[in-house]
Scaffold this motif. Structure first.
Motif, PDB file in Angstrom:
ATOM      1  N   SER A  80       5.579  10.260   3.434  1.00  0.00           N
ATOM      2  CA  SER A  80       6.748  10.261   2.553  1.00  0.00           C
ATOM      3  C   SER A  80       7.517   8.952   2.655  1.00  0.00           C
ATOM      4  O   SER A  80       7.999   8.422   1.645  1.00  0.00           O
ATOM      5  CB  SER A  80       7.670  11.428   2.897  1.00  0.00           C
ATOM      6  N   PHE A  81       7.625   8.429   3.876  1.00  0.00           N
ATOM      7  CA  PHE A  81       8.314   7.157   4.063  1.00  0.00           C
ATOM      8  C   PHE A  81       7.606   6.039   3.313  1.00  0.00           C
ATOM      9  O   PHE A  81       8.234   5.241   2.612  1.00  0.00           O
ATOM     10  CB  PHE A  81       8.381   6.803   5.554  1.00  0.00           C
ATOM     11  N   GLN A  82       6.273   5.998   3.465  1.00  0.00           N
ATOM     12  CA  GLN A  82       5.518   4.919   2.825  1.00  0.00           C
ATOM     13  C   GLN A  82       5.636   5.001   1.303  1.00  0.00           C
ATOM     14  O   GLN A  82       5.900   4.005   0.627  1.00  0.00           O
ATOM     15  CB  GLN A  82       4.054   4.991   3.247  1.00  0.00           C
ATOM     16  N   VAL A  83       5.450   6.210   0.776  1.00  0.00           N
ATOM     17  CA  VAL A  83       5.546   6.385  -0.679  1.00  0.00           C
ATOM     18  C   VAL A  83       6.912   5.941  -1.168  1.00  0.00           C
ATOM     19  O   VAL A  83       7.039   5.145  -2.108  1.00  0.00           O
ATOM     20  CB  VAL A  83       5.298   7.859  -1.076  1.00  0.00           C
ATOM     21  N   PHE A  89      -2.785   8.211  -2.646  1.00  0.00           N
ATOM     22  CA  PHE A  89      -1.489   7.668  -2.298  1.00  0.00           C
ATOM     23  C   PHE A  89      -0.870   6.922  -3.480  1.00  0.00           C
ATOM     24  O   PHE A  89       0.310   7.083  -3.788  1.00  0.00           O
ATOM     25  CB  PHE A  89      -1.691   6.724  -1.108  1.00  0.00           C
ATOM     26  N   TRP A  90      -1.713   6.125  -4.157  1.00  0.00           N
ATOM     27  CA  TRP A  90      -1.176   5.258  -5.200  1.00  0.00           C
ATOM     28  C   TRP A  90      -0.774   6.022  -6.442  1.00  0.00           C
ATOM     29  O   TRP A  90       0.150   5.629  -7.138  1.00  0.00           O
ATOM     30  CB  TRP A  90      -2.174   4.143  -5.528  1.00  0.00           C
ATOM     31  N   THR A  91      -1.465   7.121  -6.739  1.00  0.00           N
ATOM     32  CA  THR A  91      -1.041   7.903  -7.911  1.00  0.00           C
ATOM     33  C   THR A  91       0.329   8.538  -7.642  1.00  0.00           C
ATOM     34  O   THR A  91       1.141   8.674  -8.559  1.00  0.00           O
ATOM     35  CB  THR A  91      -2.074   8.978  -8.273  1.00  0.00           C
ATOM     36  N   ILE A  92       0.599   8.897  -6.386  1.00  0.00           N
ATOM     37  CA  ILE A  92       1.935   9.434  -6.059  1.00  0.00           C
ATOM     38  C   ILE A  92       2.985   8.354  -6.291  1.00  0.00           C
ATOM     39  O   ILE A  92       4.017   8.582  -6.922  1.00  0.00           O
ATOM     40  CB  ILE A  92       2.025   9.899  -4.586  1.00  0.00           C
TER      41      ILE A  92
END
Lengths: 301, 274
Positions: free
Chosen positions: B74-77, B139-142
């Motif tokens: 969540s932090f990274q996103v 990850f990237w689609t999020i």
């Protein structure tokens, strides 16, 4: 060197504009509008009843499915919930918005606004979760209701099949409470903004001309606050219409639009039907936005 | 300019004050109740009054590797979505502020659409588009999904600040011989810095706890809100969920609080200088 580049750009404001505008516009057009468009296309496809595979041919069959009695009931149920939530939110929001706009001192106003915006921005999911605890059969609200010896009244309310259920945390009444709670800040802010614009001289003039406080409220303040109410109801109505977390968490087997879309798309694998169903809320929202713009509600956003 | 001082304000009736206070409490008390429940020793129900008192669930939650993974994700996103939103939002705000062009009014409309339309529409639209293009959910689609609705937050904050910044300052800087880059670095940037900070923090908070769009754009990834969501419908770890919910409130509270404080102070100084 930098000076020359700077001059080059300074002489070409259109180019600079294009450089600024291109990334955000491209992103929004490609990713967002592109996705919405693909959703629209999908809503004109249909699903093969036997194989469950999406047939990529233009058809209106999927839209026809929306109007079958089961789906019509879902729409009706969701829209009524959204309407009641909107009305109750407007009534709850008004006193606080009025107080912030017209009575609070400047310092207090800053803090009150922060007090309203923190719930607005903070985790929606966690705020729903909080009510799971509060509304539980053995939870805090039941304890208070019992304290006031009102358990009988609660059980009586829950016994109605249309609004009741086994407990508050699994009933339309519970959903209604949570929806009202979740979207309330979205109603307070636009009403407060609208009231903020009512000049004090207008209210003084009204009372100078002999109006009683209630008459001033009824004939001056309320009409001027109305665009704010409309702006707020855009949020409360639309957000209730498309939500699936609250029905999934607190609802029973009776579907709401968001929940139906979620399940058609997920377990059902019927993307065309899910897409067609979201077009309902989209159309309602677009119509709503257009009316709101006519009423000047955008100024209050 | 009518006087804005507080002494001319009428006094509110006690009924109005009470109603306003009641609404404010209604908005805040439910969030405190989650904190209360992190201290219950009871695992299977939400019994009230709490049958006892314990702080062990915090320790239990900290030992859970799945929670740490979700928290990190969540932090990274949120961090990457915020950076994207900062760039795109500032660009759009600068364009709208400095020139008048055809379709200028539609920019705000386009940017606000992802938060004006129900999240489920944005979510399912992105899902059909991503699925239709055979892009694997990752990850990237999020991040892409989150950025769409974070842009408008930065845009609104920065544009509001631009409108408060007087254009004469920029002209003065140019007249004194600064080139565009110097003007940006020494005049524009210091002026919009706190607006960027406020917008960025709100965008971060918005992304950090987003669940609706994420359910559609995530593959196997479990962000913290997705983890909580899975507990909502099938509660298995009630006490741990309470702790996680409290942590989410705390993590999002500070950025939201400071962002609001910054915006409030900015509009306050505007009132004083007018």
């Amino acid at each position: 060197m930098l000076n020359r580049i700077s001059t080059y750009f300074y002489r070409r404001p259109r180019l600079v504009l294009a450089i600024f505008l291109a990334p955000p516009i491209l992103y929004m057009l490609v990713v967002y509008l592109g996705s919405l468009f693909s959703l629209l296309i999908n809503s004109f496809y249909s699903i093969d009843d036997f194989t469950g595979i999406i047939v990529r041919e233009f058809t209106l069959r999927t839209y026809a499915q929306i109007f079958n009695p089961a789906n019509r009931e879902i729409f009706l149920r969701t829209a009524s919930m959204a309407a009641i939530v909107t009305v109750v939110d407007a009534m709850l929001a008004f006193p606080l918005a009025y107080y912030i706009a017209k009575f609070a001192s400047r310092r207090l106003k800053t803090w009150l606004l922060i007090g309203v915006t923190i719930p607005l921005w903070s985790s929606y999911l966690v705020r729903v979760y909080a009510w799971k605890l509060i509304l539980a059969k053995e939870g805090i609200l039941s304890w208070f209701i019992d304290l006031f010896h009102l358990t009988g009244v609660l059980d009586w309310l829950l016994s109605f099949p249309a609004i009741g259920g086994s407990s508050l945390s699994l009933s339309p009444i519970g959903m209604f409470i949570v929806f009202v709670y979740i979207w309330l800040p979205y109603m307070i802010i636009p009403i407060q903004t609208a009231l903020e614009r009512v000049p004090a001289s207008l209210l003084e003039a009204s009372s100078d001309l002999g109006a009683k406080p209630f008459q001033t409220f009824r004939n001056v303040i309320l009409p001027l606050a109305f665009p704010g109410v409309v702006a707020g109801s855009i949020f409360t109505f639309s957000l209730t219409l498309g939500d699936f977390i609250v029905p999934l968490t607190l609802g029973n087997s009776k579907f709401f639009v968001g929940q139906a879309v979620f399940s058609y798309q997920g377990t059902g694998g019927n993307i065309p039907l899910a897409a067609a169903m979201t077009m309902g809320p989209v159309l309602i929202m677009v119509a709503y936005l257009l009316i709101a713009r006519k009423l000047g509600a955008f100024d209050a956003l | 300019m009518p006087s804005r001082s507080s002494d001319t304000r009428p006094k509110a009736s006690w009924a109005l004050t009470l109603a306003a206070l009641g609404t404010l409490l209604f908005l805040h008390v439910p969030m405190w109740i989650i904190f209360l429940y992190t201290l219950t020793p009871e695992e299977a129900t939400y019994t009230f009054p709490l049958p006892g008192f314990t702080t062990k669930w915090y320790g239990v939650a900290l030992q859970r590797p799945d929670l740490w993974r979700s928290l990190t994700l969540s932090f990274q996103v949120a961090a990457i979505a915020t950076v994207v939103a900062l760039i795109l939002g500032t660009f759009a705000a600068a364009a709208v502020y400095r020139s008048n062009f055809f379709g200028r009014e539609s920019i705000s409309f386009l940017l606000v659409l992802p938060i004006a339309l129900p999240g489920i529409v944005t979510g399912i639209a992105l899902r059909t588009a991503i699925g239709g293009l055979d892009i694997p959910f990752s990850f990237w689609t999020i991040v892409i999904g989150h950025a769409t609705f974070c842009v408008v937050v930065v845009y609104n904050n920065v544009l509001a600040r631009f409108r408060r910044t007087s254009a004469t300052m920029i002209e003065a800087s140019m007249d004194l011989g600064a080139n565009s880059f110097q003007t940006f670095r020494h005049v524009v940037l210091p002026n919009i810095a706190t607006a960027l900070l406020a917008g960025g923090m709100l965008a971060f908070a918005l992304s950090f706890d987003e669940v609706i769009v994420t359910t559609f754009t995530a593959g196997q990834q479990t962000t913290l809100p997705i983890w909580i969501f899975s507990q909502l419908s099938r509660p298995r770890d009630r006490p741990v969920t309470n702790v996680v919910a409290t942590i989410v409130i705390l993590i999002t509270f500070l950025p939201i609080f400071f962002a609001q404080k910054i915006s409030a102070e900015a509009s306050d100084t505007e009132g004083e200088t007018k």
